[in-house]
Every structure is written in structure tokens, then in C-alpha cells.
Write a protein that holds these residues in place. Structure first.
Motif, mmCIF file in Angstrom:
data_model
loop_
_atom_site.group_PDB
_atom_site.id
_atom_site.type_symbol
_atom_site.label_atom_id
_atom_site.label_comp_id
_atom_site.label_asym_id
_atom_site.label_seq_id
_atom_site.Cartn_x
_atom_site.Cartn_y
_atom_site.Cartn_z
ATOM 1 N N MET A 43 0.830 -0.798 -0.217
ATOM 2 C CA MET A 43 -0.170 -0.293 -0.257
ATOM 3 C C MET A 43 0.991 1.000 -0.629
ATOM 4 O O MET A 43 0.610 2.359 -0.846
ATOM 5 N N ALA B 224 -4.640 12.122 -4.367
ATOM 6 C CA ALA B 224 -4.211 11.778 -3.248
ATOM 7 C C ALA B 224 -4.354 12.359 -2.180
ATOM 8 O O ALA B 224 -4.606 11.345 -1.111
ATOM 9 N N ASN B 225 -3.745 13.518 -1.807
ATOM 10 C CA ASN B 225 -4.276 14.583 -0.937
ATOM 11 C C ASN B 225 -5.645 14.335 -0.748
ATOM 12 O O ASN B 225 -6.070 13.826 0.378
ATOM 13 N N ASN B 226 -6.864 14.437 -1.549
ATOM 14 C CA ASN B 226 -8.301 13.730 -0.812
ATOM 15 C C ASN B 226 -8.575 12.567 -0.479
ATOM 16 O O ASN B 226 -9.486 12.321 0.080
ATOM 17 N N LEU B 227 -7.622 12.004 -0.568
ATOM 18 C CA LEU B 227 -7.605 9.856 -0.085
ATOM 19 C C LEU B 227 -7.470 9.838 0.886
ATOM 20 O O LEU B 227 -6.695 9.166 1.132
ATOM 21 N N GLY B 228 -7.125 11.483 1.863
ATOM 22 C CA GLY B 228 -6.521 10.873 2.664
ATOM 23 C C GLY B 228 -4.928 10.347 3.094
ATOM 24 O O GLY B 228 -4.111 10.001 4.283
ATOM 25 N N ILE B 229 -4.304 10.762 2.260
ATOM 26 C CA ILE B 229 -2.799 10.440 1.991
ATOM 27 C C ILE B 229 -2.496 11.791 2.533
ATOM 28 O O ILE B 229 -1.964 13.042 1.951
ATOM 29 N N ASP B 230 -1.630 11.567 3.385
ATOM 30 C CA ASP B 230 -0.659 12.633 3.686
ATOM 31 C C ASP B 230 0.824 12.576 2.908
ATOM 32 O O ASP B 230 1.733 12.031 3.000
ATOM 33 N N ILE B 231 0.665 14.430 1.959
ATOM 34 C CA ILE B 231 1.753 13.635 0.924
ATOM 35 C C ILE B 231 3.155 13.536 1.026
ATOM 36 O O ILE B 231 3.726 12.681 0.405
ATOM 37 N N THR C 219 -6.038 19.305 4.416
ATOM 38 C CA THR C 219 -6.308 18.205 3.621
ATOM 39 C C THR C 219 -6.766 16.946 3.410
ATOM 40 O O THR C 219 -7.923 15.727 3.776
ATOM 41 N N HIS C 220 -5.341 16.294 4.496
ATOM 42 C CA HIS C 220 -5.908 14.439 4.100
ATOM 43 C C HIS C 220 -5.763 14.406 5.820
ATOM 44 O O HIS C 220 -7.172 13.537 5.667
ATOM 45 N N SER D 28 -10.098 14.519 4.771
ATOM 46 C CA SER D 28 -10.393 13.373 4.086
ATOM 47 C C SER D 28 -10.556 12.440 4.978
ATOM 48 O O SER D 28 -10.943 11.104 5.256
ATOM 49 N N ARG D 29 -9.374 11.808 6.262
ATOM 50 C CA ARG D 29 -9.782 10.888 6.789
ATOM 51 C C ARG D 29 -11.026 11.178 8.119
ATOM 52 O O ARG D 29 -11.144 9.806 8.120
ATOM 53 N N ARG E 217 -14.330 13.284 -1.672
ATOM 54 C CA ARG E 217 -14.770 14.396 -2.508
ATOM 55 C C ARG E 217 -14.512 13.723 -4.329
ATOM 56 O O ARG E 217 -13.828 12.888 -4.635
ATOM 57 N N ARG F 282 -6.762 3.836 4.429
ATOM 58 C CA ARG F 282 -6.834 3.992 5.787
ATOM 59 C C ARG F 282 -7.587 2.522 6.682
ATOM 60 O O ARG F 282 -7.699 2.493 7.840
ATOM 61 N N ALA G 292 -14.161 7.825 -4.316
ATOM 62 C CA ALA G 292 -14.496 8.613 -3.878
ATOM 63 C C ALA G 292 -15.575 7.524 -2.280
ATOM 64 O O ALA G 292 -14.954 7.710 -0.949
ATOM 65 N N LEU H 221 -13.288 5.676 0.462
ATOM 66 C CA LEU H 221 -13.253 5.815 1.420
ATOM 67 C C LEU H 221 -13.675 5.654 2.855
ATOM 68 O O LEU H 221 -13.674 6.191 4.249
#
Lengths: 387, 255
Positions: A245, A260-267, B70-71, B74-75, B80, B103, B163, B166
Motif C-alpha cells: 500500500m 491523492a491528498n483528498n484520499l487521506g494520503i499525507d503527501i 486536507t488529508h 479526508s480521513r 470528494r 486508512r 471517493a 474512503l
């Protein structure tokens, strides 16, 4: 038994595979443009070199230290720099590599060797002691393996060359059988110059001398085996990483940072993690370089080295592991294979790179792995019956 | 409840969003509409922390989220989609969804590096979950294809699927029907509604297609030049003179 010149080339190819894979992780899989990768190679080389030569530590300690120091350095450089994008990141990493190089020239001469470098580092062969009865058969086996590899490579090159030439010729004059003509001419050339070619070949690979006293005294085969195993280990780890992953997230960042950022990934953290892993691989490659080359010096890890590894990655295909392997071997071996051209060597070398980029802009492999390509071929052949 | 409370977004001298307030509720589709350049997407990005609001608060279930990155937002459960589709084009359809599951199924870097049993087990779970999601959106057959090679309509679905992976409490859709024909739009709205009913998530929708908005939204907020000009049920908004003015221009007074 292989002569010393080719022995060095083979070992360097193996080391460069690790180095190229390391840059490919950053550039090809994570989309971050690093122009200072030679800096990490230098850090690894000097860490292991200094530890073993100046402080008499064992080889494993030197390698561990190389991994550790390059890992720490990657955090120091990666934390601020990975927030930069594209060209800015390239410039920053380039600056970093130059700083490393200049610091290495000014560090105390008795430990770091200064601008002239260190020539007192033990070769990897010195660490591998086996009973002499192992060395004869070992050398013979590896000589046969490399001879077969080289023959395969030459055959493949001839095959590709004939295809390329045939394509060009049929554009000038349409004729179905150009390819066979070209292959036939190549075969005729081989028969005509058979004695010279075979002498060249047998000269490089001294099959008959595998059991000579000089060969038996050397651990050549053990050096190949050790380096080869380390390379395989690195490739295995990298492949696992890319299938995990964490690797997937790194690739997602290359594809689209915002998504990627909007999928909860800490870039920032994922980029740094990827960078640390890659830099540790580069550090390991550096440690192996230090124990392969007779001399390491700061100038050997300059801008040109960074460009060379960039070339390997781009040539092999950004985002392809097997591409990096091909790229590294090609860029290491090709300039040496072209030595018979004498003063035209660098011209032909550059020209072949330009041609390759024109015909295959995505590199030899694109983003594909060799397994996928073969599967694709077979699959396509099934789709088109009779083709 | 996702509360947008009095947020403003200022870029230099330009106020893109001015003191905007509205709420998004679970199991409800809320619409955010307005003419071009009204600041709809900016409001979206402010909620998601892409451009954090200059003032005002965004609260998710009572917790302030407008200062999170942002992340992190999202978490917490806000998924979106984008106005101009942003898929991971070079990756397979399956991988696009797998990335979004980062996650829910976790293992450490070292476990992944050495491919330890937990990693293998987790990867198996990730794959089966991703396939489940893909077949829910009718994308199972194209799972191995490259995402960028999909036809436009399927790309839209894939983005929503990603989306959805998530497991969001709220789903923010930026013009989901843009570029789709009528029958495709209808299928998509059906899917969105089904999704909402089955998972109980709330949906916030930005849309140009007035027909679509009027049909599926239960509550609509209309903005113009960054400020709210009307809100209420579709019926109410449709007849609001201010909205008609914003969209069609002012009617000339009759002599």
C-alpha cells in the motif's frame, strides 16, 4: 576466470542496478525530480570506506553505517526540499550533492583522503575467504554464465538492430526481405571475422584458466555471487514495496497529488518515506562502489554521476524496475563495448542515446515490467489467430 | 452534520466566498448552485482544506475541521470528486480504488517491504473489498484496465467509486453530470441516490444542470459572487426572483 577489466565492469553494472533502482523510486515511481542522487552514493561510499579503512570496522558494519548515514541525510535534505516542485526540487537536490562533494574534499585528509580520495579501502574480494578448492569450479561456472549472458545480449542486439535497419531500409525501398538480408550480412561478417571474434570472446572469458593458480587464488566468483545476491535482495524488497500500500500511495502521488491528498494520503510524509527508502538503497550502492573501485574520490560523485544515473533511469523507462536493470547495465557497459571505435566512441554513444530516445521516448521499457510485456505478447498472439 | 458556518475565502484583494453558511445532513442531498465563477468550487476547496477559509468555521459533527490539513479532513470521512476528473490515469482501475482503502486496512512499511503474513492477508482483504466496490459501480469487468483508457462515463463512475471507498460520512461531488448525456445523467443520479440510502452518507452537490439539481436535491443553496442569495427547497429556489435574476438577468420593468 574473467580479466580484471571485465570483472570491474560486471561488478559496477551490478552496483549501478541498485543505484538506478533507487533513483527510479524517486523519479519514476514518485514523480519527484532529484538531480543530486550522486550525493547519497558519495555518502554511502565514504561511510563504508571510512569505517572499514580508517577505523578497521568489519564490512557489515560499514554497510550498516552507509545505510544509516544516507537515511539520516535523506531526512535532512528531503524534509524541506520535497515540498518543492519540479525544477526547484531538482536545483535543491543538485545543490545538496555539490555540498556533499565539497565537504568531502575539505574533511581531514588522514581519515577522508581529501581531494585525491581514498585508495586504501579493501576490495570486496578481500572479505570473502573460501577454501581454494571452491574457487576453481566457482570461477568456471560464473565464466560460463557471463559468456552465455553476453552471447544472448549480442544476439538480442543483432536481432533488434536488424529490425531497426530493415524498417529504415524498407522506407527507402519497399522490400519484404530486408531483415533477412541484414541478418545474413551480420552472419557473414561473423563468419568472415570468426577468428578475430572468437579470440576477442575467449580473451575476455578465460575458460581454460579457471583452474590456473592465479585464478584459484582469487575470489572473483564469490564477489559476483555476493554482489548479485545483494542486488537480487534489493530488487525483491523494491518489488514488494511497490506492490504494498505504501508503494501504491507513492505512485498515486506521481499520478495526481491533489487527488491523492483528498484520499487521506499525507503527501509530505509519503514522499519523505519513499525518499528515505530510495536514499538508503543509494547509500548501499555507494558502500558497494567503495569496495569495488580501487579508488574513490569526491570528484567521482559529482554532477556527472547524477546525470549518468538519470540517464540509466530515463533510458530504461521511468517507472519500470526491469527497465532500470537494463538501463544500468547498458549505460555501464555500452561505452566500454564501443571502445573499438576509438575517437568516434563518444560520438556513436551519444548518437545511439539520441536515436533511442527518438524511437522509444518512454525508455526501453516505458512503465512496463518485462513479465507484463511477455504476457501481453502471448495474450495478443492468442487474440489474433494466425498472426 | 457538516456545518459550514459563515466562511469567507479571500485571495489578496478578491473575496471569492463571502460569509457563506449552510449545512449538509446525513441521508440528504444538498445542492450548491450558482452561475459560472460564483465561487462554488472555492467553497468546496475551503471545506476540504485545499484553500483553508480566511474566516468562519467548518464543523463536522460538532468538531472544528477548518484548521486541519486536507488529508486529515479526508480521513475524518469526507470524500470528494473533481470537476475535471482527476483519476490516477496510469494506474489500473483496481489500483485506483485500492489506494483509497489506505486508512481501513493498514500495515507497516516494514511488513510491506518483507511481505510478511499480515501484509499478504491485508492485501487480500483490500483486493476483495476493492472488487466489491467496483462491482457495486459496475466496473468489475474493467478492473485490470488502465484508468485513463476508460470511456468518459466510466471514469466518472470510477471517481465516485474511489471517493466512496474512503467510507465517507459526506460525499462532495463537483459537477458529477458534466459532459454526460441525459440517460447517463439519469443512471448516475439513480446511483448517487442508491448510494446515499444504503450507506446513510450525506451528499453535497455542485451542479450546472438545473434539471438535475431540481430533481434530486432536497435543499439548495444558491450563491452569486461568493455570497448566498437564496436557499430552500427546489420549489422555493426556482421561483425566487433573485435566483432568476442571477441566472437569466433582470426582467425589464413593464411600462
Amino acid at each position: 576466470m574473467i580479466d580484471g577489466y571485465w570483472e570491474l565492469l560486471i561488478l559496477l553494472s551490478l552496483v549501478n542496478v541498485i543505484f538506478a533502482v533507487s533513483l527510479n523510486l524517486v523519479l519514476g515511481f514518485n514523480g519527484q525530480f532529484s538531480l543530486g542522487h550522486a550525493g547519497f552514493l558519495a555518502i554511502g561510499a565514504y561511510a563504508s570506506g571510512v569505517a572499514t579503512a580508517s577505523y578497521d570496522l568489519p564490512l557489515w558494519a560499514g554497510m550498516l553505517l552507509a545505510l544509516l548515514v544516507s537515511g539520516v541525510a535523506s531526512v535532512i535534505i528531503g524534509y524541506p526540499c520535497l515540498r518543492l516542485r519540479g525544477d526547484y526540487l531538482a536545483i535543491a537536490t543538485l545543490g545538496f550533492a555539490e555540498i556533499i562533494r565539497i565537504v568531502l574534499t575539505t574533511l581531514p585528509r588522514d581519515i577522508f583522503g581529501g581531494p585525491t580520495g581514498m585508495d586504501n579501502i579493501n576490495n570486496i574480494k578481500d572479505y570473502l575467504s573460501f577454501p581454494e578448492s571452491f574457487n576453481g569450479p566457482g570461477n568456471l561456472i560464473f565464466t560460463v554464465i557471463f559468456a552465455m549472458l553476453l552471447l544472448g545480449l549480442l544476439g538480442f542486439s543483432a536481432w533488434t538492430l536488424s529490425r531497426l535497419l530493415a524498417a529504415l531500409l524498407s522506407r527507402l525501398l519497399p522490400w519484404k526481405h530486408w531483415r533477412w538480408l541484414v541478418l545474413g550480412l551480420l552472419a557473414a561478417l561473423l563468419v568472415w571475422r570468426f577468428e578475430k571474434a572468437s579470440n576477442f570472446f575467449l580473451g575476455k572469458f578465460m575458460f581454460s584458466q579457471a583452474f590456473s593458480p592465479k585464478a584459484i587464488a582469487s575470489n572473483q566468483w564469490a564477489a559476483f555471487a555476493a554482489c548479485g545476491l545483494i542486488v537480487l535482495l534489493c530488487l525483491w524488497l523494491t518489488r514488494n514495496y511497490l506492490a504494498s500500500m505504501h508503494g501504491r500511495m507513492a505512485i498515486a502521488i506521481r499520478e495526481d497529488e491533489v487527488a491523492a491528498n483528498n484520499l487521506g494520503i499525507d503527501i509530505a510524509w509519503m514522499k519523505l518515506q519513499n525518499f528515505i527508502f530510495a536514499s538508503m538503497l543509494a547509500g548501499l550502492a555507494g558502500a558497494l562502489t567503495a569496495h569495488t573501485l580501487p579508488l574513490i574520490r569526491p570528484l567521482g560523485f559529482g554532477f556527472f554521476k547524477s546525470v549518468e544515473v538519470l540517464l540509466m533511469v530515463v533510458l530504461g523507462g521511468m517507472g519500470s524496475l526491469t527497465g532500470s536493470v537494463f538501463g544500468a547495465i547498458t549505460i555501464t557497459v555500452l561505452p566500454e563495448l564501443l571502445r573499438f571505435l576509438e575517437q568516434w566512441r563518444m560520438v556513436i554513444y551519444s548518437l545511439s542515446l539520441v536515436l533511442l530516445m527518438l524511437f522509444r521516448p518512454g525508455g526501453l521499457m516505458g512503465t512496463q515490467e518485462i513479465g507484463n510485456l511477455i504476457r501481453l505478447r502471448l495474450f495478443k498472439a492468442q487474440e489474433r489467430p494466425g498472426a | 452534520m457538516l456545518e459550514i458556518d459563515n466562511i469567507s475565502v479571500v485571495f489578496g484583494g478578491l473575496t471569492a466566498v463571502r460569509e457563506l453558511s449552510f449545512n449538509v445532513y446525513p441521508r440528504k442531498i444538498v445542492g450548491l448552485i450558482g452561475p459560472n465563477g460564483a465561487g462554488k468550487s472555492t467553497a468546496f476547496n475551503a471545506i476540504l482544506g485545499v484553500f483553508p477559509p480566511t474566516s468562519g468555521e467548518v464543523r463536522l459533527e460538532g468538531r472544528r475541521i477548518d484548521r486541519l490539513s486536507t488529508h486529515e479532513i479526508s480521513r475524518l470521512g469526507i470524500g470528494r470528486t473533481f470537476q475535471n476528473i482527476r483519476l490516477f490515469k496510469g494506474m489500473s482501475v483496481l489500483d485506483n480504488v485500492r489506494v483509497a482503502l489506505n486508512r481501513q486496512f493498514r500495515y507497516s512499511f516494514i511488513e510491506g517491504l518483507l511481505r510478511l503474513p499480515r501484509c499478504v492477508k491485508m492485501e487480500r482483504e483490500i483486493e476483495s473489498r476493492a472488487m466489491e466496490i467496483l462491482s457495486y459501480f459496475g466496473l468489475a469487468e474493467v478492473a485490470q484496465k488502465q484508468a485513463g483508457a476508460l470511456p468518459y462515463g466510466l471514469q466518472k463512475y470510477l471517481e465516485i467509486a474511489r471517493a466512496y471507498a474512503l467510507h465517507p460520512k459526506y460525499l462532495l461531488l463537483d459537477e458529477p453530470a458534466a459532459g454526460l448525456n441525459d440517460s447517463e445523467t439519469e443512471a448516475l443520479t439513480g446511483k448517487i441516490r442508491q448510494l446515499m440510502n444504503e450507506t446513510g452518507c450525506g451528499v453535497l452537490l455542485i451542479e450546472h444542470d438545473m434539471g438535475l439539481v431540481m430533481e434530486i436535491c432536497e435543499y439548495i443553496t444558491v450563491i452569486e459572487y461568493g455570497a448566498k442569495i437564496s436557499e430552500g427547497s427546489p420549489e422555493h429556489v426556482r421561483h425566487d426572483p433573485k435566483v432568476i435574476e442571477a441566472y437569466l438577468g433582470k426582467q425589464e420593468e413593464q411600462a
